[in-house]
Design an enzyme around this catalytic site. Structure first.
Site, PDB file in Angstrom:
ATOM      1  N   THR A 156      -1.200   3.021   4.332  1.00  0.00           N
ATOM      2  CA  THR A 156      -0.433   4.250   4.131  1.00  0.00           C
ATOM      3  C   THR A 156       0.470   4.568   5.313  1.00  0.00           C
ATOM      4  O   THR A 156       0.076   4.347   6.448  1.00  0.00           O
ATOM      5  CB  THR A 156      -1.445   5.413   4.010  1.00  0.00           C
ATOM      6  OG1 THR A 156      -2.230   5.186   2.875  1.00  0.00           O
ATOM      7  CG2 THR A 156      -0.765   6.759   3.924  1.00  0.00           C
ATOM      8  N   ARG A 158      -7.671   8.625  -9.699  1.00  0.00           N
ATOM      9  CA  ARG A 158      -8.181   8.927  -8.350  1.00  0.00           C
ATOM     10  C   ARG A 158      -7.018   9.344  -7.423  1.00  0.00           C
ATOM     11  O   ARG A 158      -5.964   8.734  -7.406  1.00  0.00           O
ATOM     12  CB  ARG A 158      -8.877   7.689  -7.786  1.00  0.00           C
ATOM     13  CG  ARG A 158      -9.417   7.859  -6.357  1.00  0.00           C
ATOM     14  CD  ARG A 158      -8.441   7.368  -5.316  1.00  0.00           C
ATOM     15  NE  ARG A 158      -9.016   7.369  -3.965  1.00  0.00           N
ATOM     16  CZ  ARG A 158      -8.319   7.188  -2.863  1.00  0.00           C
ATOM     17  NH1 ARG A 158      -7.024   6.992  -2.923  1.00  0.00           N
ATOM     18  NH2 ARG A 158      -8.891   7.202  -1.685  1.00  0.00           N
ATOM     19  N   VAL A 159      -7.255  10.382  -6.656  1.00  0.00           N
ATOM     20  CA  VAL A 159      -6.280  10.834  -5.667  1.00  0.00           C
ATOM     21  C   VAL A 159      -6.959  10.853  -4.308  1.00  0.00           C
ATOM     22  O   VAL A 159      -8.106  11.289  -4.186  1.00  0.00           O
ATOM     23  CB  VAL A 159      -5.760  12.243  -6.037  1.00  0.00           C
ATOM     24  CG1 VAL A 159      -4.936  12.840  -4.912  1.00  0.00           C
ATOM     25  CG2 VAL A 159      -4.925  12.185  -7.322  1.00  0.00           C
ATOM     26  N   GLY A 160      -6.247  10.364  -3.306  1.00  0.00           N
ATOM     27  CA  GLY A 160      -6.825  10.306  -1.959  1.00  0.00           C
ATOM     28  C   GLY A 160      -6.415  11.499  -1.106  1.00  0.00           C
ATOM     29  O   GLY A 160      -6.044  12.561  -1.612  1.00  0.00           O
ATOM     30  N   ASP A 161      -6.474  11.299   0.195  1.00  0.00           N
ATOM     31  CA  ASP A 161      -6.170  12.379   1.139  1.00  0.00           C
ATOM     32  C   ASP A 161      -4.677  12.625   1.331  1.00  0.00           C
ATOM     33  O   ASP A 161      -4.270  13.733   1.695  1.00  0.00           O
ATOM     34  CB  ASP A 161      -6.771  12.033   2.508  1.00  0.00           C
ATOM     35  CG  ASP A 161      -6.176  10.736   3.054  1.00  0.00           C
ATOM     36  OD1 ASP A 161      -6.247   9.710   2.336  1.00  0.00           O
ATOM     37  OD2 ASP A 161      -5.620  10.741   4.168  1.00  0.00           O
ATOM     38  N   GLY A 200      -9.439   7.672   1.900  1.00  0.00           N
ATOM     39  CA  GLY A 200      -9.127   9.079   1.676  1.00  0.00           C
ATOM     40  C   GLY A 200     -10.348   9.950   1.477  1.00  0.00           C
ATOM     41  O   GLY A 200     -10.398  11.090   1.967  1.00  0.00           O
ATOM     42  N   THR A 204       1.784   7.048  -0.116  1.00  0.00           N
ATOM     43  CA  THR A 204       0.887   5.915  -0.326  1.00  0.00           C
ATOM     44  C   THR A 204       0.747   5.565  -1.806  1.00  0.00           C
ATOM     45  O   THR A 204       0.994   6.416  -2.674  1.00  0.00           O
ATOM     46  CB  THR A 204      -0.520   6.270   0.218  1.00  0.00           C
ATOM     47  OG1 THR A 204      -1.361   5.117   0.170  1.00  0.00           O
ATOM     48  CG2 THR A 204      -1.180   7.376  -0.597  1.00  0.00           C
ATOM     49  N   GLY A 214      -6.353   5.589   5.900  1.00  0.00           N
ATOM     50  CA  GLY A 214      -7.677   5.006   5.690  1.00  0.00           C
ATOM     51  C   GLY A 214      -8.320   5.525   4.419  1.00  0.00           C
ATOM     52  O   GLY A 214      -7.633   6.036   3.530  1.00  0.00           O
ATOM     53  N   SER A 255       0.803  -1.224   0.000  1.00  0.00           N
ATOM     54  CA  SER A 255       0.000   0.000   0.000  1.00  0.00           C
ATOM     55  C   SER A 255       0.838   1.278   0.000  1.00  0.00           C
ATOM     56  O   SER A 255       0.280   2.377   0.108  1.00  0.00           O
ATOM     57  CB  SER A 255      -0.973   0.003   1.183  1.00  0.00           C
ATOM     58  OG  SER A 255      -0.323  -0.363   2.359  1.00  0.00           O
TER      59      SER A 255
HETATM   60  C1  SD4 Z   1      -5.919   6.965   0.283  1.00  0.00           C
HETATM   61  N1  SD4 Z   1      -5.517   7.224   2.637  1.00  0.00           N
HETATM   62  O1  SD4 Z   1      -5.435   7.056  -0.833  1.00  0.00           O
HETATM   63  C2  SD4 Z   1      -4.950   6.785   1.404  1.00  0.00           C
HETATM   64  C3  SD4 Z   1      -4.398   5.414   1.354  1.00  0.00           C
HETATM   65  C4  SD4 Z   1      -5.070   4.380   2.068  1.00  0.00           C
HETATM   66  O2  SD4 Z   1      -5.928   2.239   1.920  1.00  0.00           O
HETATM   67  O3  SD4 Z   1      -5.263   4.533   3.247  1.00  0.00           O
HETATM   68  N2  SD4 Z   1      -5.356   3.288   1.397  1.00  0.00           N
HETATM   69  O4  SD4 Z   1      -7.110   6.990   0.511  1.00  0.00           O
END
Ligand code: SD4
Length: 349
Positions: free
Chosen positions: A207, A235-238, A261, A225, A259, A104
């Protein structure tokens, strides 16, 4: 619950350079020797109190999940060799970015739906300087590229092809685009059904967010991450979003998130925690309030959403809290490096 996870040390990367690994093992061994095996009073961390074992000790480094232990060790080594706190939080998570057993973080991470691994990272210093990259391909150390954005450009975030071009211009090696054996196996299995839904992290492996304070009280943080597995392409997370996955302010403290994002972005999680601390909440109270807020804003799907927050204030108090059980973090000083289980809003069973 506090746990000294000695078994984690067996999970050190297969590709570690031997010298670094033995140094780190030595540090971890010393850490274990320096820590009480049973710590009275913290065997069940009260959810309204800070779960810090080394309250007020500086330097202090905190990292999410089990891989935080070797990452903390690398960060502490950097500080010991004269590095700054920003050097330390970069070096620490670079260790995780190379961890072949970690699916991850880094280029070995699980890919998106198209079978392409894309990476997100951010770095921030307590003076407000920050940099981030998102949707980056073929760069082994997105955290270092985020630092380049922070230190060598007038911008805060550079994404996709532009981030790759920056990496090339800065002399970063561009890696061959192929899935790691672990990611390939998992991706082929996923393709059998291609179900697209977020999955609660049950593997204790996610992450890495790291926040740290040097001996003078300067703060910094980093987050890196490969993001949500089998995400939509683009897609982009937090994690690369300043204020969501990471926020640091020398006047108050620092926070990072892990978690799902989308749920974290919706509440500006890390910024929220720092602002709650600014208003007088302890890091623990702030993390718990952020989890409550996240649950309120994501209530329909909360059964399937895991998110966890980790925070410290400038006095070295620590907080951590998650939606569901399973979140843990590593906490290190110059002498100690231990795993601590976070409390959670929903309880086991
Ligand atoms: C996201 N928080 O991209 C990050 C990575 C993650 O399980 O926690 N993935 O959402």
């Amino acid at each position: 619950m506090v746990s000294l996870i000695s078994s984690n040390f067996n999970n050190l990367r297969p590709d570690s350079k031997l010298t670094r690994m033995s140094q780190r093992r030595k540090f971890i061994k010393q850490s274990l020797m320096g820590s009480a095996l049973f710590i009275p009073g913290v065997s069940s961390i009260a959810e309204a109190t800070a779960p810090s074992l080394f309250k007020g000790e500086k330097p202090l480094i905190l990292s999410t999940w089990n891989h935080g232990l070797p990452a903390n060790a690398a960060a502490v080594e950097k500080l010991k060799s004269g590095g700054s706190i920003i050097d330390a939080v970069e070096t620490g998570v670079k260790d995780t970015e190379l961890d072949l057993s970690n699916l991850s973080v880094g280029l070995q991470g699980l890919p998106d739906r198209e079978g392409i691994t894309t990476l997100d990272a951010s770095i921030m210093s307590g003076d407000g300087s920050c940099g981030a990259v998102a949707f980056v391909r073929q760069v082994k150390h997105p955290i270092s590229l985020a630092r380049v954005v922070m230190e060598k450009t007038p911008h805060v975030m550079i994404v996709g092809e532009g981030a790759k071009q920056l990496a090339i211009a800065e002399g970063f090696p561009i890696e061959k685009e192929e899935l790691s054996p672990g990611a390939k196996k998992a991706y082929l299995k996923w393709k059998e059904t291609s179900q697209y839904k977020p999955v609660i992290n049950i593997e204790n492996h996610d992450t890495i967010g790291m926040i740290g304070m040097d001996a003078k009280g300067n703060l910094a943080g980093s987050c890196t991450t490969s993001g949500l597995s089998y995400k939509m392409h683009g897609r982009v997370g937090d994690s690369p979003i300043i204020g969501a996955g990471l926020f640091v302010d020398n006047e108050v403290g620092a926070a990072t998130a892990t978690g799902l994002g989308e749920s974290i972005i919706r509440i500006c999680g890390s910024f929220l925690i720092v602002e709650l601390m600014r208003q007088g909440r302890t890091p623990q109270e702030a993390c718990e309030e952020a989890v409550r807020r996240l649950i309120a804003k994501n209530s329909k799907d909360i059964k399937d959403i895991q998110a966890g927050f980790l925070a410290m204030n400038k006095d070295g108090e620590v907080g951590a809290y998650a939606v569901h059980p399973g979140f843990n973090f590593a906490q290190a000083t110059l002498q100690n490096n231990v795993m601590i289980d976070s409390g959670s809003h929903f309880k086991k069973g």
